[in-house]
Motif scaffolding. Structure first.
Motif, mmCIF file in Angstrom:
data_model
loop_
_atom_site.group_PDB
_atom_site.id
_atom_site.type_symbol
_atom_site.label_atom_id
_atom_site.label_comp_id
_atom_site.label_asym_id
_atom_site.label_seq_id
_atom_site.Cartn_x
_atom_site.Cartn_y
_atom_site.Cartn_z
ATOM 1 N N LEU A 53 0.797 -1.222 0.000
ATOM 2 C CA LEU A 53 0.000 0.000 0.000
ATOM 3 C C LEU A 53 0.830 1.273 0.000
ATOM 4 O O LEU A 53 0.366 2.329 -0.414
ATOM 5 C CB LEU A 53 -0.960 -0.011 1.195
ATOM 6 C CG LEU A 53 -1.919 -1.207 1.183
ATOM 7 C CD1 LEU A 53 -2.843 -1.167 2.381
ATOM 8 C CD2 LEU A 53 -2.736 -1.251 -0.106
ATOM 9 N N THR A 108 -1.554 8.735 -7.728
ATOM 10 C CA THR A 108 -2.973 8.424 -7.922
ATOM 11 C C THR A 108 -3.745 9.672 -8.357
ATOM 12 O O THR A 108 -4.965 9.674 -8.402
ATOM 13 C CB THR A 108 -3.604 7.864 -6.634
ATOM 14 O OG1 THR A 108 -3.355 8.790 -5.577
ATOM 15 C CG2 THR A 108 -3.022 6.515 -6.267
ATOM 16 N N GLY A 129 -11.034 8.456 -4.308
ATOM 17 C CA GLY A 129 -11.688 7.867 -3.131
ATOM 18 C C GLY A 129 -11.852 6.355 -3.210
ATOM 19 O O GLY A 129 -11.932 5.684 -2.181
ATOM 20 N N ILE A 133 -9.803 4.154 -3.818
ATOM 21 C CA ILE A 133 -8.659 3.436 -3.252
ATOM 22 C C ILE A 133 -8.931 3.071 -1.784
ATOM 23 O O ILE A 133 -8.736 1.928 -1.375
ATOM 24 C CB ILE A 133 -7.378 4.311 -3.339
ATOM 25 C CG1 ILE A 133 -7.141 4.742 -4.767
ATOM 26 C CG2 ILE A 133 -6.185 3.574 -2.743
ATOM 27 C CD1 ILE A 133 -6.416 3.774 -5.626
ATOM 28 N N ASP A 134 -9.381 4.057 -1.012
ATOM 29 C CA ASP A 134 -9.637 3.787 0.406
ATOM 30 C C ASP A 134 -10.717 2.731 0.575
ATOM 31 O O ASP A 134 -10.612 1.856 1.431
ATOM 32 C CB ASP A 134 -10.048 5.082 1.119
ATOM 33 C CG ASP A 134 -8.858 6.034 1.222
ATOM 34 O OD1 ASP A 134 -7.713 5.524 1.210
ATOM 35 O OD2 ASP A 134 -9.076 7.262 1.282
ATOM 36 N N GLN A 135 -11.747 2.822 -0.256
ATOM 37 C CA GLN A 135 -12.815 1.811 -0.189
ATOM 38 C C GLN A 135 -12.247 0.419 -0.439
ATOM 39 O O GLN A 135 -12.579 -0.533 0.256
ATOM 40 C CB GLN A 135 -13.876 2.084 -1.267
ATOM 41 C CG GLN A 135 -14.722 3.301 -1.013
ATOM 42 C CD GLN A 135 -15.714 3.507 -2.161
ATOM 43 O OE1 GLN A 135 -15.415 3.173 -3.308
ATOM 44 N NE2 GLN A 135 -16.874 4.045 -1.849
ATOM 45 N N ILE A 174 -9.176 -0.663 -0.061
ATOM 46 C CA ILE A 174 -8.305 -1.110 1.024
ATOM 47 C C ILE A 174 -9.151 -1.610 2.195
ATOM 48 O O ILE A 174 -8.859 -2.641 2.807
ATOM 49 C CB ILE A 174 -7.351 0.034 1.453
ATOM 50 C CG1 ILE A 174 -6.389 0.338 0.282
ATOM 51 C CG2 ILE A 174 -6.588 -0.324 2.716
ATOM 52 C CD1 ILE A 174 -5.536 1.556 0.465
ATOM 53 N N GLU A 175 -10.219 -0.895 2.434
ATOM 54 C CA GLU A 175 -11.108 -1.253 3.534
ATOM 55 C C GLU A 175 -11.754 -2.635 3.321
ATOM 56 O O GLU A 175 -11.960 -3.392 4.257
ATOM 57 C CB GLU A 175 -12.210 -0.198 3.592
ATOM 58 C CG GLU A 175 -12.844 -0.010 4.945
ATOM 59 C CD GLU A 175 -13.784 1.178 4.861
ATOM 60 O OE1 GLU A 175 -14.989 0.961 4.948
ATOM 61 O OE2 GLU A 175 -13.283 2.312 4.623
#
Ligand code: WTA
Length: 690
Positions: free
Chosen positions: A666, A672, A679, A681-683, A685-686
């Motif tokens: 990560l 990016t 946004g 990306i964070d989703q 990873i989560e």
């Protein structure tokens, strides 16, 4: 300058440019301090076809400076030609800027590869030699065929095919497990000038149908079922479904010849379509055991083999007769240092190119005794391979790194329980072999006495391109070492400029070699686009490669969207298209990730349609979709739920970022900022572990 082998004036400057290995490869020093270099023993080298780097260099140099002379000497001395080729040994254009891509070898020469594998060897006195040793899935099920017996069986099948309307130029699809009948079917087609297209029997009915629709065979040859390990797979049912689907697409196949594989399934339990389906055992043995040969031009098609590319549907790689024959036989002889007393076993399935070139044609052209193994290498236990090696006194053992890694995990006892004294040469193919697997293969399996031929090549190249010649030079674990005779590897940068010396780049090949594929079936344009347009003037392999300071080549894997799972080529686009055909899948993006045993695993990011909840059941049905459309070997290892995918503003999926997320790197996501919606990306990873 040296003058052994009757060749004079060989310039050794190329060898001298290789600094550290100078001493070792030129035989000026015995030992090396460097643990990363493994020298062949004097005993092995002195008996090898090519005993030194110097000898290789002489031959290699001639093969590059005078390819016509080099290959026509081999072609005329070691093969039978009904008629010699035209004056020009080969002609080629590999440069898209100069017009159509065209490769021809031995044009005008008239021959037959089946005749060269069987009749020619029998005439030379090998009639009673074992051609095939067959070992079934269950220990105790086995059989042999001498060259005489193999010829008889091939002729009977060839006569059956002719009787059922198969003529020169017709296609025949073969969908069979590793029974002796598989190479028999290939050779029977070759004998009568029919074009075989073997489909790996792990492919699903839809994949099989796709191939049948593309090449429209007169006959499909299969087998009712096969046992793989303890599991019975009903191949005939898969063929039935494929033939139904083909018929719906206006391709109806008149004859389905089915071999009864009794140990897996009795004929009474096999579904049957009277009129179309015929039991092999009922009819084929009634045909005469002789069959006249259909003599064909060297450039006449021999087979089609479908392989995955980075985009679209699988491509029908077309190989022709003469050059393929000369090249597969010659590479087999040199890369395995083949001697008539050897017993050779290649674990590959005839459904892949390795099984074409190095189970069937290459070895049989050399008059070798070949082991054909139906079963799984870890059944009934992980010692099966070494049991087989001892049983048949296998001296050359050729396999894939994925098998080496999986057996390595089971511990040394399964290996050391067996003698393996017969082993002389080991081989590896299909993917880069990591140095630790190489060392285990070398030290434990081969007891540090057998050189390893790590052969780099492709479905498209037909035969080995970069490979060690055992005994000729020092090996480095993980490197395929140097190019075979006639092969000119070049590394290019992104702009297509050739880069020299110690460097990394895209691997291309300059000039043709006899077994190069001639086209993609019915799609010459795609052939030119995929392989010759990316770097004009060269054949582009799709692989990345490093050349070290000693001139050794190190393959680093695909640089396109092809994933290499256990040595099987799978296009990301194919898996994605299977996933999105699931009614609840809106979008999918597939990348390869490192996998301890398989080399690479398949990692799929999946966006599902609005309102559908994530569930284990959905995950399973997505995976099932891929199994059904391609085959079990292409099943994703991981489904990663993705509310959205990282895309550029123009809508292009940024796989670079997905690869980093998949491999949990990560902190290496890179830039990016060009994403349409950072946004996501964070989703992603989560949701990684959901
Ligand atoms: C990979 C199999 C590293 C490579 C014969 C190539 C290898 C693709 C090696 C072709 C090797 C094959 N070292 N990589 N010794 N052999 N590959 O068409 O990425 O099934 O492009 O042919 O396998 O796969 P294919």
């Amino acid at each position: 300058k040296v003058s052994s082998m009757g060749l004079t004036d060989v310039d050794l400057s190329a060898a001298r440019k290789i600094p550290r290995l100078n001493a070792a490869v030129l035989g000026e020093s015995q030992a090396t301090e460097d643990d990363n270099v493994i020298l062949p023993s004097d005993q092995f080298s002195s008996r090898a076809h090519v005993s030194s780097y110097l000898q290789y260099l002489e031959m290699y140099q001639r093969s590059i400076e005078d390819p016509a002379g080099f290959w026509s000497d081999i072609a005329s001395s070691e093969f039978f030609w009904k008629k010699k080729w035209d004056q020009q040994v080969y002609s080629e254009n590999l440069d898209v800027r100069k017009g159509e891509i065209k490769i021809e070898w031995f044009k005008g020469g008239i021959t037959n590869i089946c005749y060269n594998c069987l009749d020619r060897n029998i005439e030379a006195g090998l009639g009673k030699k074992i051609a095939l040793y067959w070992e079934g899935n269950e220990s105790g099920f086995d059989g042999t065929l001498t060259y005489n017996e193999l010829l008889h069986k091939v002729c009977q099948l060839a006569n059956f095919l002719k009787d059922n309307g198969v003529r020169k130029g017709d296609a025949v699809v073969i969908y069979m497990p590793m029974l002796m009948e598989l190479p028999i079917a290939m050779l029977a087609c070759a004998r009568i000038g029919a074009i075989h297209s073997v489909v790996f029997a792990g492919f699903s009915s839809e994949s099989l149908a796709q191939r049948i629709i593309d090449c429209k065979p007169k006959v499909v040859i299969t087998c009712n079922a096969v046992k793989r390990g303890s599991k019975v797979i009903h191949l005939k049912d898969i063929v039935d479904a494929a033939l139904t689907e083909s018929a719906q697409n206006a391709v109806s196949v008149a004859t389905c010849l089915t071999y009864e594989n009794e140990s897996a399934l009795k004929r009474e339990s096999t579904k049957w379509k009277t009129g179309r389906d015929i039991w092999w055992q009922d009819v084929v043995p009634k045909y005469p055991t002789t069959c006249t040969v259909e003599w064909v031009d060297a450039e006449y098609p021999l087979f089609l083999l479908y392989t995955s590319g980075s985009t679209g549907k699988p491509k029908g790689v077309l190989h022709t007769t003469g050059g393929y024959m000369v090249y597969t036989a010659t590479t087999f002889k040199y890369a395995f240092d083949y001697k008539p007393s050897d017993v050779y076993w290649c674990t590959a399935d005839c459904g892949w190119i390795t099984g074409h070139s190095y189970v069937t044609y290459g070895p049989l052209l050399n008059g070798a005794s070949v082991v054909v193994f139906e079963g799984a290498p870890n059944y009934p236990d992980p010692g099966r391979c070494w049991d087989i090696v001892d049983k048949y006194k296998v001296s050359i053992f050729y396999t894939a790194p994925t098998l080496v890694r999986s057996l390595m995990r089971e511990g040394n006892e399964y290996v050391t329980r067996y003698s393996r004294k017969s082993l002389r040469v080991l081989g590896s193919v299909g993917e880069p072999i990591n140095p630790s697997a190489w060392r285990w293969f070398f030290n434990v399996v081969g007891e540090s006495r057998c050189p390893i031929s790590d052969t780099w090549w492709q479905t498209e190249t037909g035969g080995f391109m970069i490979t060690p010649l055992p005994g000729a030079w020092a090996q480095k674990p993980g490197s395929a070492t140097f190019p075979f005779f006639g092969v000119q590897p070049v590394l290019v940068d992104e702009k297509g400029n050739e880069i020299e010396g110690e460097c990394s780049g895209y691997l291309c090949l300059k000039s043709s070699w006899p077994s190069a594929f001639r086209t993609l079936y019915n799609d010459h344009e795609r052939y030119e686009m995929t392989y010759f347009k990316p770097f004009p003037g060269y054949y582009f392999t799709g692989d990345g490669c490093t050349r070290d300071k000693d001139g050794y080549y190190w393959l680093t894997g695909r640089v396109d969207d092809v994933i290499n799972v256990s040595g099987h080529r799978i296009g990301t686009a194919e898996v994605e298209s299977a996933l999105v055909s699931h009614p609840q899948c809106a979008e999918a993006a597939v990348v390869g990730i490192e996998h301890e045993v398989k080399g690479q695993g398949i990692y799929a990011f999946v966006t599902i349609v609005d309102g559908v909840p994530y569930s284990e059941e959905l995950r399973k049905s997505l995976i099932l979709m891929v199994r059904n459309q391609i085959g079990a070997f292409a099943a994703p290892d991981k489904i990663h739920w993705a509310p959205g995918l990282p895309k550029t503003r123009s809508g292009k999926i940024m796989r670079r970022i997905l690869r980093k997320i998949a491999s949990k790197q990560l902190d290496e996501l890179g830039d990016t900022s060009t994403l349409a919606d950072p946004g996501v990306i964070d989703q992603l990873i989560e949701l990684a572990d959901r």
